[in-house]
Design a protein around this motif. Sequence first.
Motif, PDB file in Angstrom:
ATOM      1  N   SER A  17      -0.207  -9.244   4.707  1.00 21.13           N
ATOM      2  CA  SER A  17      -0.934  -8.864   3.848  1.00 21.13           C
ATOM      3  C   SER A  17      -0.134  -8.418   2.797  1.00 21.13           C
ATOM      4  O   SER A  17      -0.934  -8.358   1.379  1.00 21.13           O
ATOM      5  CB  SER A  17      -1.579  -7.509   4.868  1.00 21.13           C
ATOM      6  OG  SER A  17      -1.970  -7.886   5.894  1.00 21.13           O
ATOM      7  N   SER A  29      -6.230  -7.512   1.391  1.00 20.15           N
ATOM      8  CA  SER A  29      -5.719  -6.475   2.245  1.00 20.15           C
ATOM      9  C   SER A  29      -5.436  -6.146   2.574  1.00 20.15           C
ATOM     10  O   SER A  29      -4.187  -5.098   1.717  1.00 20.15           O
ATOM     11  CB  SER A  29      -4.396  -7.863   3.529  1.00 20.15           C
ATOM     12  OG  SER A  29      -5.832  -9.168   3.808  1.00 20.15           O
ATOM     13  N   THR A  38      -3.904  -6.268  10.329  1.00 20.90           N
ATOM     14  CA  THR A  38      -4.910  -6.232   9.687  1.00 20.90           C
ATOM     15  C   THR A  38      -5.238  -7.746  11.780  1.00 20.90           C
ATOM     16  O   THR A  38      -4.741  -8.143  12.413  1.00 20.90           O
ATOM     17  CB  THR A  38      -3.843  -7.564   9.480  1.00 20.90           C
ATOM     18  OG1 THR A  38      -3.259  -7.495   8.397  1.00 20.90           O
ATOM     19  CG2 THR A  38      -5.151  -9.475   8.685  1.00 20.90           C
TER      20      THR A  38
END
Length: 295
Positions: A17, A29, A38
Motif C-alpha cells: 500500500s 490505500s 488492506t
Amino acid sequence: MHCGYVALIGRPNVGKSTLMNHLLGQKLSITSRKPQTTRHRILGIKTSEIGQAIFMDTPGMHSEEKKVLNRYLNKTADSTLLGVDVVVWLLDGLYWHEYDERIFKKLHAAGLPVILVVNKIDKIKDKQAMLAFFADAKKKYPFEQIVPVSALKSTNLEVLEQQIMTLLPVADPIYPADQITDRPERFFAAEIVREKLTRRLGDELPYSLTVEIEQFEELPELCKIYANIWVERSSQKSIVIGKQGEMLKKIGTEARIDIEKLIGQKVFLQLWVKVKKGWSDNQRALQSLGFTDSE
C-alpha cells in the motif's frame, strides 16, 4: 503509449500500500504496521507522458484461513493475477519466507512478466549480501528485473516505474488522464476511519473491526457522513468508545481531517459503535458489509 494493469503482490505487511501511494503521489490505500490492513482490491491509476499504469493493491497472501474473512482476503489476492499485464512482487528484506513458495507456484502458473522489488533497502547495510540475494533470486525465477527500493522514502521509484512501463503493452489509455481510482469517495471515507481505528487500537482488536458508511450526503458547503463501526463483542465496543468517549472522539477527529483533505470539503462525521457477533466468520454478514466476490 503503453497501458495496462499491474498487480502488486506479496505477503501481508511488506509495504504494498505504501508503494502504491508513493508511485501515485497520493494516498489511496490505508496503511498501518498491522498485517491485513488492506482488505479490498484498490485500483490506483498513474498516467504520464509515456503511458498509463493501472496498479492493483491487494490484501497480502497469507497461509492461514481460520475465518471466512481470511479466505476472502486470500481469494481477492489470488484473483489479482487474472487479467493483469505485469506483476510486481514486493519483499521487505533479503530473505524468503516459507509462504513465498506458494507465490512462486502461482507465478509459474500465470506465466506473466514479474518484477521483484526488494523494499526497505535503506535498512540494508551489507551491499554484498544484497547482490548475493539478487543472484539467488534469479536462479529461483526468471524475473524481468530486480529493483531495490525504499517505498517510504521514494528511493528508486522512478526506475521501477520505467521498468513497469516498458513491460506494459502498447495501447491507448483506458481511463481519463485525471482519474486516479475507480472507487467512490464513500469507500475511502470508510477506509480512512478504519485506518485510524487500526492505528489507535492495533494492539487490541485490529481484525475484529470493520466500518460501514450508512449515509454519505454531499451538500454545497458540507459533506455529512454517518458511519457504523462494527465489532464482534460488547467488550470491544467499550474499548473503541474509550473512557467517557475519548477514544472514539480522537478517532473521529483524525478521520474527519483526512476525509476533508481527500474530498476538498468540510465534513461532518458521526460515528456509532455497534456489535455484530462473529461478523468476520459469517459469509452473509461479510456480504452485507461490502465483502463481495465481485472485486
